[in-house]
Each structure stands twice: as C-alpha cells, then as structure tokens.
Design a protein around this motif. Structure first.
Motif, mmCIF file in Angstrom:
data_model
loop_
_atom_site.group_PDB
_atom_site.id
_atom_site.type_symbol
_atom_site.label_atom_id
_atom_site.label_comp_id
_atom_site.label_asym_id
_atom_site.label_seq_id
_atom_site.Cartn_x
_atom_site.Cartn_y
_atom_site.Cartn_z
ATOM 1 N N ALA A 1 0.832 -1.210 0.000
ATOM 2 C CA ALA A 1 0.000 0.000 0.000
ATOM 3 C C ALA A 1 0.867 1.261 0.000
ATOM 4 C CB ALA A 1 -0.926 -0.010 1.216
ATOM 5 N N HIS A 2 1.944 1.248 0.789
ATOM 6 C CA HIS A 2 2.831 2.414 0.865
ATOM 7 C C HIS A 2 3.490 2.667 -0.492
ATOM 8 C CE1 HIS A 2 5.306 5.274 3.215
ATOM 9 N NE2 HIS A 2 6.243 4.995 2.310
ATOM 10 N N ALA A 3 3.991 1.605 -1.126
ATOM 11 C CA ALA A 3 4.675 1.749 -2.413
ATOM 12 C C ALA A 3 3.719 2.233 -3.500
ATOM 13 C CB ALA A 3 5.300 0.415 -2.810
ATOM 14 N N ALA A 4 2.492 1.745 -3.475
ATOM 15 C CA ALA A 4 1.507 2.157 -4.474
ATOM 16 C C ALA A 4 1.023 3.579 -4.220
ATOM 17 C CB ALA A 4 0.323 1.188 -4.459
ATOM 18 N N ARG A 5 0.748 3.881 -2.975
ATOM 19 C CA ARG A 5 0.151 5.175 -2.628
ATOM 20 C C ARG A 5 1.148 6.323 -2.736
ATOM 21 N NH1 ARG A 5 -2.008 3.690 2.019
ATOM 22 N NH2 ARG A 5 -4.047 3.221 1.105
ATOM 23 N N HIS A 6 2.381 6.113 -2.282
ATOM 24 C CA HIS A 6 3.348 7.217 -2.196
ATOM 25 C C HIS A 6 4.382 7.216 -3.305
ATOM 26 C CE1 HIS A 6 1.757 8.403 1.704
ATOM 27 N NE2 HIS A 6 1.808 7.141 2.077
ATOM 28 N N TYR A 7 4.544 6.081 -4.017
ATOM 29 C CA TYR A 7 5.565 6.013 -5.062
ATOM 30 C C TYR A 7 4.999 5.631 -6.425
ATOM 31 C CZ TYR A 7 9.139 6.736 -1.565
ATOM 32 O OH TYR A 7 9.930 7.296 -0.588
ATOM 33 N N GLY A 8 3.702 5.427 -6.501
ATOM 34 C CA GLY A 8 3.064 5.164 -7.783
ATOM 35 C C GLY A 8 3.410 3.829 -8.404
ATOM 36 N N ALA A 9 3.820 2.861 -7.582
ATOM 37 C CA ALA A 9 4.196 1.552 -8.106
ATOM 38 C C ALA A 9 2.967 0.676 -8.319
ATOM 39 C CB ALA A 9 5.156 0.860 -7.148
ATOM 40 N N GLU A 10 3.113 -0.274 -9.237
ATOM 41 C CA GLU A 10 2.114 -1.317 -9.434
ATOM 42 C C GLU A 10 2.660 -2.564 -8.736
ATOM 43 O OE1 GLU A 10 0.646 -4.186 -13.048
ATOM 44 O OE2 GLU A 10 1.149 -2.105 -13.530
#
Length: 382
Positions: free
Chosen positions: A180-189
């Motif tokens: 969730a952190h990587a998707a929410r704050h770094y735009g990762a899939e």
C-alpha cells in the motif's frame, strides 16, 4: 507465584550452578531471578532443555518479574548449550533434522501460516502499528512504533529507487503495509504474494482501490518480469537447502537493470538448528541465516550493492509489540486462554533478548544483477 504455591523441592545443583553463571538465582530476590511454583520445572529443563523451559513457563510453573532480562542473561551465558543428557541429544537431533531434511519444501510452505500467521488477525491488529508491519522498525528518528514502521517502509522504497509506474514484486507481503505504501506514495504497481489465507484476506481489503494485487502462492510458483523485488521478514522461512532456488527465482523474475531488497533477520554466527521452542510453538521450520551463508549463496548470483544492519532496533520493536499486546489483552482473552498469553509473552521477550544480546541482527541487503548498467549509491535516512 503462578499457582499460588512455592517450590518445595531443593533445586538440582547442576541447575543452580548453570543459572548462577547467568547471574540468576532460583527463587531469588532480583527482578530477573526465576520464581519456581512447580517443582516439575526442574525435570522439564534437564530432559528437554530450552523446549522444556519454555513449556514450563507456558504452564505457569515459573515466573520472572523481568522476563526479557532473564532471557538476555541466559543467552549471554549460553546456558542452553551447557545442558547434558537428554537435552543435549535433543539439540543434536535439531541439527541433524535441519541438515538432513528440506523442512521448507514447497509441500511444507504453508505450514508456518497455518501455525502462526493464521491464528487470528485480531492478535496482530492489536499488537502491530497501523501499517501492520510484522518486521523490525527503523528507530533512528522515530519516537513511537508507528513512526518507526513508516520510516522503514519509506526507506525501503527509497533504497529501491522506486519510480511511478514500475512493477514491484513483494515476496511475503504480510498484511499489505508495504504494498500500500509503495503504491500510494511512489506510484508503483504491486504484486504481493503470501502463504497465509488470513493475510491475503486482510491485505486485499487494506489495498482496495490501489494498483495492488495480493495472491496466495509460494514464491517458487511466480512468473513474469518485475522492475523491483522486495522481501521483508520472509527469508527466515526459506531454509538453507532452498537458498539457491530462492535467489535463482528472484534473478529470473528481476529485470536486468532492476534492484532487489532483502530484509531479513540474521544470526551472528552460522548455526544448523533453530531453538526447539520457537520452532514448535511460533515458526515451524524456520531458519535464520548467517552472513557467511548469505554471502556464499549470493556469489555468482547477485552483486551486493548495500548491506545495512540495524539489529538493535528489533529489541525496541518487540518491546513495543509486547506493550500493545499486553494493553489489548482484556479485549482478546475471550478468544485466547492464559497459556496463549504466556506463550506470546515468552515469544516476544525471548526475541527481544536475542537482539539485545546481539546474537540476532537485522539486515537489509540491496542486490543487483551483474549486467546492471546503472551505478547504485547507498543511502541512509539523514
């Protein structure tokens, strides 16, 4: 006393002497001294070693006002390795078992989830921080658990040089905090995989609406190519016999210019066994690697770009988990009995002592393929 009874039998001299080496007195006055309420504890220790010692605590046969300090002193003195007789034979069998059998085969991969991670999300929700990170926090600039865990998640993403639109594979995704952190704050899939039904269920709920997919599968079943790989607190379940296939799988899944961050507990020396109590009651088939074991298997597979140790932060993390769990116990005790409460306390205190003694380390390795063209520059939060 645990059962309202005082010990009546004179403790065996061999145990008196062993505990004295650790500065512990049976039925003494110091907070770390062991208060015996059932004389059966002596036979338990002499015949079963650390397994019997932990089982006796679970049954309320002994207590300590400062259990973490008791365990620290025992670890520093190496008491478990000094027992003779049947206890020594049990240690020998533990070594043989780990060296002779593949305890972490694909057929056994889901056992640890069934025994530990699936006991009930209510325990973990009560004990962990809001990100539900069940691994060591990073405390350098943190004053509370939630800060330490958020700082750790962000440090991982920054070490991975994570960019918007990149595909991130998380091997052992827990309850979805990092995904969730990587998707929410770094735009990762993100694709996260777990062997725990309960983790998958809650992680999917927590990551709803984000470009995150959570799958129930063993890492050996994975296919595809990813820009970045990460594994946090899962490698301890891989087992030495599977290290080559684990890293070969990671290499197959990682793009040429990608990065792989491995976050794992490490042991200060190479050992071929796991503490019998921890293995029976907490992490079946678990095995902590040494630096030598990691370096050996990584040779010719990955370049070690960075090796960061912050093992003493795990002591603070575990003590914070204990405070949360103990505070939440009144709301949990309708589902769990006092044997579970003592088991969980013993688990957290033993582990805190393990890291406080510096036998336990916490490593984050950043790995890359030799073919990677870009230079990697190590970073630490300032």
């Amino acid at each position: 006393m645990a059962n309202g009874l005082a010990s009546k039998q004179r403790p065996p001299e061999v145990l008196v002497a062993l505990f004295a080496e650790a500065g512990i007195t049976l039925n003494g006055d110091a907070p770390w001294d062991i208060q015996v309420s059932d004389d059966k504890v002596y036979r338990q220790i002499l015949s079963r070693g650390s397994l019997g010692f932990g089982q006796a605590y679970m049954q309320g046969q002994w207590q300590s006002a400062a259990l973490d300090e008791t365990m620290l002193r025992l670890l520093q003195a190496g008491v478990d390795n000094k027992l003779g007789g049947w206890a020594r034979l049990r240690l020998l069998w533990a070594v043989i078992r780990h060296r002779a059998f593949n305890l972490q085969s694909q057929q056994r991969a889901f056992q640890v989830a069934e025994a530990h991670y699936d006991i009930g999300n209510d325990v973990f929700e009560a004990m962990l921080d809001p990100t539900m990170s069940y691994s060591c926090g990073y405390w350098q600039h943190a004053h509370q658990l939630a800060e330490a865990q958020t700082h750790k998640l962000d440090m991982i993403c920054r070490k991975l040089q994570l960019q918007p639109g990149e595909r991130l594979l998380e091997i052992g995704c827990g309850w979805g905090g990092l995904a969730a952190h990587a998707a929410r704050h770094y735009g990762a899939e993100v694709l996260g995989v777990t062997v725990s039904v309960e983790q998958q269920k809650l992680a999917q709920q927590r990551c709803a609406g984000l470009p995150v997919r959570i799958e129930l599968m063993d890492y050996r079943q994975l296919a595809g190519k990813f820009d970045k790989l990460v594994s946090v607190g899962m490698f301890e379940h891989v087992g030495q016999k599977n290290y080559p296939v684990y890293f070969d799988t990671a290499s197959r899944l990682l793009k040429t210019d990608g990065l792989f961050l491995l976050h794992t507990i490490g042991n200060y020396r190479t050992s071929y066994r796991t503490d019998p109590w921890i293995e029976q009651y907490i992490f079946p088939n678990g095995k902590v690697p040494s630096a030598r074991q990691l370096a050996h298997v990584l040779e010719n597979r990955f370049i070690i770009e960075d090796w960061h140790n912050f093992g003493q932060d795990y002591d603070k993390t575990l003590m914070a988990w204990w405070e949360n769990f103990d505070r939440a116990w009144p709301g949990l005790q309708h589902r769990y009995d006092m044997v579970f409460y003592r088991m969980w306390k013993y688990y957290l205190m033993c582990c805190a002592a393990y890291f406080r003694s510096r036998q336990g380390q916490l490593w984050q390795l950043v790995l890359s393929k030799r073919e990677r063209s870009q230079m990697y520059r190590s970073m630490r939060p300032g």
